[in-house]
Design a protein around this motif. Structure first.
Motif, PDB file in Angstrom:
ATOM      1  N   ARG A 185      45.665  71.271 -76.003  1.00 37.30           N
ATOM      2  CA  ARG A 185      46.574  72.478 -75.238  1.00 37.30           C
ATOM      3  C   ARG A 185      45.838  73.826 -75.780  1.00 37.30           C
ATOM      4  O   ARG A 185      45.213  73.770 -76.854  1.00 37.30           O
ATOM      5  N   ALA A 186      45.992  74.659 -74.832  1.00 38.10           N
ATOM      6  CA  ALA A 186      45.228  76.075 -75.015  1.00 38.10           C
ATOM      7  C   ALA A 186      45.696  76.672 -76.577  1.00 38.10           C
ATOM      8  O   ALA A 186      44.894  77.389 -76.837  1.00 38.10           O
ATOM      9  N   ILE A 241      39.855  65.811 -75.299  1.00 37.88           N
ATOM     10  CA  ILE A 241      39.315  67.423 -75.756  1.00 37.88           C
ATOM     11  C   ILE A 241      39.484  68.142 -74.380  1.00 37.88           C
ATOM     12  O   ILE A 241      40.151  69.201 -74.047  1.00 37.88           O
ATOM     13  N   ARG A 242      38.683  67.323 -73.102  1.00 41.06           N
ATOM     14  CA  ARG A 242      38.703  68.050 -71.979  1.00 41.06           C
ATOM     15  C   ARG A 242      40.423  68.070 -71.393  1.00 41.06           C
ATOM     16  O   ARG A 242      40.735  68.963 -70.554  1.00 41.06           O
ATOM     17  N   ALA A 281      29.554  69.399 -75.544  1.00 41.49           N
ATOM     18  CA  ALA A 281      29.596  69.953 -74.381  1.00 41.49           C
ATOM     19  C   ALA A 281      31.039  69.640 -73.962  1.00 41.49           C
ATOM     20  O   ALA A 281      31.679  70.659 -73.035  1.00 41.49           O
ATOM     21  N   ALA A 282      31.970  68.754 -74.466  1.00 43.25           N
ATOM     22  CA  ALA A 282      33.271  68.698 -74.165  1.00 43.25           C
ATOM     23  C   ALA A 282      33.834  69.943 -74.662  1.00 43.25           C
ATOM     24  O   ALA A 282      34.967  70.817 -73.981  1.00 43.25           O
ATOM     25  N   VAL A 283      33.586  70.258 -75.810  1.00 45.45           N
ATOM     26  CA  VAL A 283      34.219  71.442 -76.406  1.00 45.45           C
ATOM     27  C   VAL A 283      34.035  72.804 -75.841  1.00 45.45           C
ATOM     28  O   VAL A 283      34.929  73.830 -75.554  1.00 45.45           O
ATOM     29  N   LYS A 338      34.053  57.530 -78.738  1.00 42.90           N
ATOM     30  CA  LYS A 338      33.436  58.962 -78.695  1.00 42.90           C
ATOM     31  C   LYS A 338      33.708  59.317 -77.426  1.00 42.90           C
ATOM     32  O   LYS A 338      33.903  60.553 -77.065  1.00 42.90           O
ATOM     33  N   ALA A 339      33.467  58.547 -76.203  1.00 42.56           N
ATOM     34  CA  ALA A 339      33.893  58.765 -74.956  1.00 42.56           C
ATOM     35  C   ALA A 339      35.301  59.166 -74.583  1.00 42.56           C
ATOM     36  O   ALA A 339      35.615  60.492 -74.044  1.00 42.56           O
TER      37      ALA A 339
END
Length: 203
Positions: free
Chosen positions: A70-71, A65-66, A104-106, A58-59
């Motif tokens: 890509r954008a 994700i962070r 939070a990462a999203v 999960k980490a």
């Protein structure tokens, strides 16, 4: 002829090809669609088993994700239905999609909407709700979709226009496997969700 038999296969293995020859006999004709699909970029990261394996994976997902998404990409996360040893994960994709650390990462990478709105999930819901979540993802309203192997890895092109009544924009789809599928054939179906006709280049 009195009968014509047509077999279609995205992954024509030796067993399937042998069966088609057996059924068609001397009239067997093989038609290949060219150009062939370009190689799909793949990367593998291995984790040790044990009590902390889920938390470590999960980490790693949050970090990916962070730092790696890509954008211009949408993310499809495929996973097992759940871990019998973890009573809280009967629907693992739902658990992941609502996990505070993942949300939070999203939130750090999405723009123009909240993290919850950017995440869709196809597990643990009625068929109509799963269809609605799928369309949110295909249409670009949700940036990420969490689904089990059973629901997300076969029969979906992620380019369908029928779900919402209009043609969605083509996706650049990154497919991430949180768990490894039961078989190599299942793995082939999973990575086959990217590089579909109508999609932009994916990985």
């Amino acid at each position: 002829p009195d009968r014509q038999l047509l077999m279609l296969s995205a992954t024509l293995g030796q067993e399937t090809e042998a069966l088609s020859k057996e059924l068609a006999g001397e009239e067997h004709v093989l038609i290949r669609v060219l150009p062939s699909v370009p190689p799909i970029p793949q990367a593998v990261r291995l984790f040790r088993g044990g009590h902390d394996a889920f938390s470590e994976r999960k980490a790693a997902l949050c970090s990916w994700i962070r730092t790696e998404l890509r954008a211009d990409e949408s993310l499809l996360v495929l996973c097992s239905a759940g871990d019998p040893a973890r009573t809280t994960s009967r629907h693992r994709s739902r658990e992941l999609s609502r996990d505070p650390e993942i949300v939070a990462a999203v939130a750090e990478v999405v723009e123009g909407c909240g993290a919850e709105e950017a995440i869709a999930t196809m597990d643990g819901a009625a068929t109509a709700e799963r269809r609605a979540e799928y369309w949110r993802f295909v249409s670009g309203k949700a940036r990420m979709l969490f689904a089990s192997f059973a629901l997300g890895s076969r029969g979906l092109d992620y380019t369908d226009s029928t779900a919402g009544g209009e043609a969605p924009p083509p996706l650049a789809l990154a497919v991430l496997l949180f768990d490894f599928p039961p078989t190599i054939r299942d793995y082939a179906h999973c990575i086959g969700r990217t590089q579909r006709p109508g999609q932009r280049s994916g990985r």
